[in-house]
Design an enzyme around this catalytic site. Structure first.
Site, mmCIF file in Angstrom:
data_model
loop_
_atom_site.group_PDB
_atom_site.id
_atom_site.type_symbol
_atom_site.label_atom_id
_atom_site.label_comp_id
_atom_site.label_asym_id
_atom_site.label_seq_id
_atom_site.Cartn_x
_atom_site.Cartn_y
_atom_site.Cartn_z
ATOM 1 N N CYS A 1 -3.212 -1.401 -9.770
ATOM 2 C CA CYS A 1 -3.676 -0.015 -9.379
ATOM 3 C C CYS A 1 -4.442 0.495 -10.278
ATOM 4 O O CYS A 1 -4.371 0.587 -11.503
ATOM 5 C CB CYS A 1 -2.187 0.534 -9.268
ATOM 6 N N LYS B 1 0.329 -9.230 -9.132
ATOM 7 C CA LYS B 1 -1.041 -8.703 -8.377
ATOM 8 C C LYS B 1 -1.717 -7.818 -9.478
ATOM 9 O O LYS B 1 -1.308 -7.254 -10.246
ATOM 10 C CB LYS B 1 -0.537 -7.605 -7.380
ATOM 11 N N ASP C 1 -10.763 -6.906 1.062
ATOM 12 C CA ASP C 1 -11.992 -6.837 2.351
ATOM 13 C C ASP C 1 -11.905 -7.752 3.489
ATOM 14 O O ASP C 1 -12.924 -8.129 4.090
ATOM 15 C CB ASP C 1 -13.502 -6.856 1.776
ATOM 16 N N MET D 1 0.866 -1.009 -0.048
ATOM 17 C CA MET D 1 -0.016 0.101 0.006
ATOM 18 C C MET D 1 0.641 1.324 0.024
ATOM 19 O O MET D 1 1.436 1.476 1.022
ATOM 20 C CB MET D 1 -0.834 0.185 1.177
HETATM 21 C C1 LIG Z 1 -3.964 3.500 0.296
HETATM 22 C C2 LIG Z 1 -3.822 2.320 -0.497
HETATM 23 C C3 LIG Z 1 -2.559 2.347 -1.396
HETATM 24 C C4 LIG Z 1 -2.294 1.059 -2.185
HETATM 25 N N1 LIG Z 1 -1.138 0.791 -2.930
HETATM 26 C C5 LIG Z 1 -0.975 -0.255 -3.583
HETATM 27 C C6 LIG Z 1 0.201 -0.383 -4.039
HETATM 28 O O1 LIG Z 1 1.120 0.698 -4.057
HETATM 29 N N2 LIG Z 1 0.382 -1.523 -4.984
HETATM 30 C C7 LIG Z 1 -0.590 -2.474 -5.090
HETATM 31 O O2 LIG Z 1 -0.653 -3.355 -5.897
HETATM 32 N N3 LIG Z 1 -1.942 -2.235 -4.527
HETATM 33 C C8 LIG Z 1 -2.089 -1.274 -3.708
HETATM 34 N N4 LIG Z 1 -3.218 -1.004 -2.876
HETATM 35 C C9 LIG Z 1 -4.208 -2.117 -3.247
HETATM 36 C C10 LIG Z 1 -3.966 -2.843 -1.907
HETATM 37 O O3 LIG Z 1 -2.791 -3.766 -2.164
HETATM 38 C C11 LIG Z 1 -5.236 -4.311 -1.994
HETATM 39 O O4 LIG Z 1 -5.076 -4.809 -3.121
HETATM 40 C C12 LIG Z 1 -6.524 -3.405 -1.719
HETATM 41 O O5 LIG Z 1 -6.598 -2.542 -0.755
HETATM 42 C C13 LIG Z 1 -7.593 -4.399 -1.304
HETATM 43 O O6 LIG Z 1 -7.420 -5.024 -0.056
HETATM 44 P P1 LIG Z 1 -7.771 -4.699 0.966
HETATM 45 O O7 LIG Z 1 -9.399 -4.643 1.179
HETATM 46 O O8 LIG Z 1 -7.424 -5.655 2.218
HETATM 47 O O9 LIG Z 1 -7.593 -3.316 1.510
HETATM 48 C C14 LIG Z 1 -3.305 0.094 -2.232
HETATM 49 C C15 LIG Z 1 -4.660 0.278 -1.448
HETATM 50 C C16 LIG Z 1 -4.657 1.397 -0.540
HETATM 51 C C17 LIG Z 1 -5.844 1.414 0.311
#
Ligand SMILES: Cc1cc2nc3c(=O)[nH]c(=O)nc-3n(C[C@H](O)[C@H](O)[C@H](O)COP(=O)(O)O)c2cc1C
Length: 321
Positions: A100, A139, A202, A17
């Site tokens: 992304c 990813k 989620d 993230m």
């Molecule tokens: C603030 C933020 C920054 C993120 N940055 C990246 C990133 O740099 N690379 C990436 O593959 N996904 C990024 N994501 C996506 C997360 O890795 C993840 O796939 C997404 O938040 C869903 O998972 P979660 O519901 O557990 O948050 C980001 C998500 C958030 C909220």
């Protein structure tokens, strides 16, 4: 759970993230049980590598464990070059970002925009895999939009290219972060390929992590926002998967982890930047420990690391009283 030559202590990973999973946060989540953590995404544009921001993103600490570095870009040769440079800096896994949804990233055809170009995906993956000796992972999201959910096709391309694990966020690009992640597509991908699949989206509790693992048959789960202000979620999930129950960490211990995290952030980013970066993390901790908007407002007005630590120590004292 294995990726290439690496065997992990469990199958609960921290998501990459940007702006969150810096060295201090990755280290804390590893200490609290994350089996693998990923760096914030690194641009593959060499013009930005020398910047302070990139240098901090590249910083690794041995307590984090295996160093998985994520790269984002669209040009196969440039991405292979970036992968090689990162390996020379110590990356032990290269993760490629094709998930992304940010317009700034998608405009350059990088991130999830690549899902619309399967031929280019194949080219990028083959070129990067052939360029480095370390495992390369990918990813993705489930597709560009609901009418074009092509994650099974992309997963098959990835497997053929030699990608050693695939993370799937159960949303399309057009869903952004709206609605709920769906796990049917993750299950379909798991059934279609034999490389390890990491389910994402989620997962905010130990129970949900177990449900997603059982439902999709995935090899691991990845937690992102569910770890905001509660890095101990990794311990809860681990305990639940191992024993069928988990204990809630005492507030005193949670506060100890929070204080240590904020001190680490201050040290890592220095006086000028440290207190700014700490604000969002403290906001999340307070939200989880004892929501208090008056304290948050006052805390966000503080402009030094020392003032922040004093305020947090008083907050903790009051909380534990
Ligand atoms: C603030 C933020 C920054 C993120 N940055 C990246 C990133 O740099 N690379 C990436 O593959 N996904 C990024 N994501 C996506 C997360 O890795 C993840 O796939 C997404 O938040 C869903 O998972 P979660 O519901 O557990 O948050 C980001 C998500 C958030 C909220």
């Amino acid at each position: 759970m294995r990726i290439g030559q690496y065997e992990f202590k469990n199958r609960i990973f921290l998501a990459p993230m940007a702006g969150v999973t810096d060295q201090p946060f990755r280290r804390l989540c590893s200490q609290l049980g994350a089996g693998l953590t990923f760096s914030e995404m690194m641009s593959t544009n060499p013009d930005v590598w020398h910047t302070e921001k990139s240098k901090l993103r590249l910083a690794h600490h041995r307590e984090i464990g295996i160093n998985a570095v994520q790269i984002a870009g669209a040009d196969p040769i440039e991405m292979a070059e970036a992968a090689k440079v990162n390996v020379s800096y110590g990356a032990e896994i290269i993760d490629i970002n094709m998930g992304c949804p940010a317009k700034k990233v998608n405009k350059k055809m990088a991130g999830s925009a690549l899902l619309r170009e399967p031929d280019l995906v194949a080219d990028i993956l083959n070129t990067v895999v052939n360029a480095v000796d370390v495992p390369v992972t990918l990813k993705i999201r489930t597709g560009w939009d609901l009418e074009n959910r092509n994650c099974v096709e992309i997963a098959q391309i990835a497997e053929q290219a030699g990608i050693q694990a695939l993370t799937l966020h159960g949303r399309t690009r057009s869903c952004l972060f709206n609605g709920e992640a769906e796990y049917e597509s993750i299950k379909a991908v798991k059934n279609a390929v034999s490389i390890p699949i990491i389910a994402n989206g989620d997962i905010t509790s130990a129970e949900k992590a177990k449900f997603v693992l059982d439902y999709t048959g995935a090899d691991a789960v990845m937690i992102g926002r569910g770890a905001y202000g509660r890095p101990w979620i990794f311990k809860e999930v681990n305990d639940f998967l191992e024993n069928g129950y988990y204990a809630i960490l005492p507030t005193e211990e949670k506060c100890r982890f929070m204080l240590r995290h904020i001190q680490d952030l201050h040290q890592f980013y220095g006086e000028e930047k440290g207190y700014r970066i700490a604000r969002k993390h403290v906001g999340w901790y307070i939200e989880n420990l004892a929501p208090n908007s008056t304290f948050k407002r006052a805390f966000n007005a503080l402009e030094s690391t020392k003032a922040q630590l004093n305020a947090l120590e008083s907050f903790v004292e009051d909380l534990l009283d």
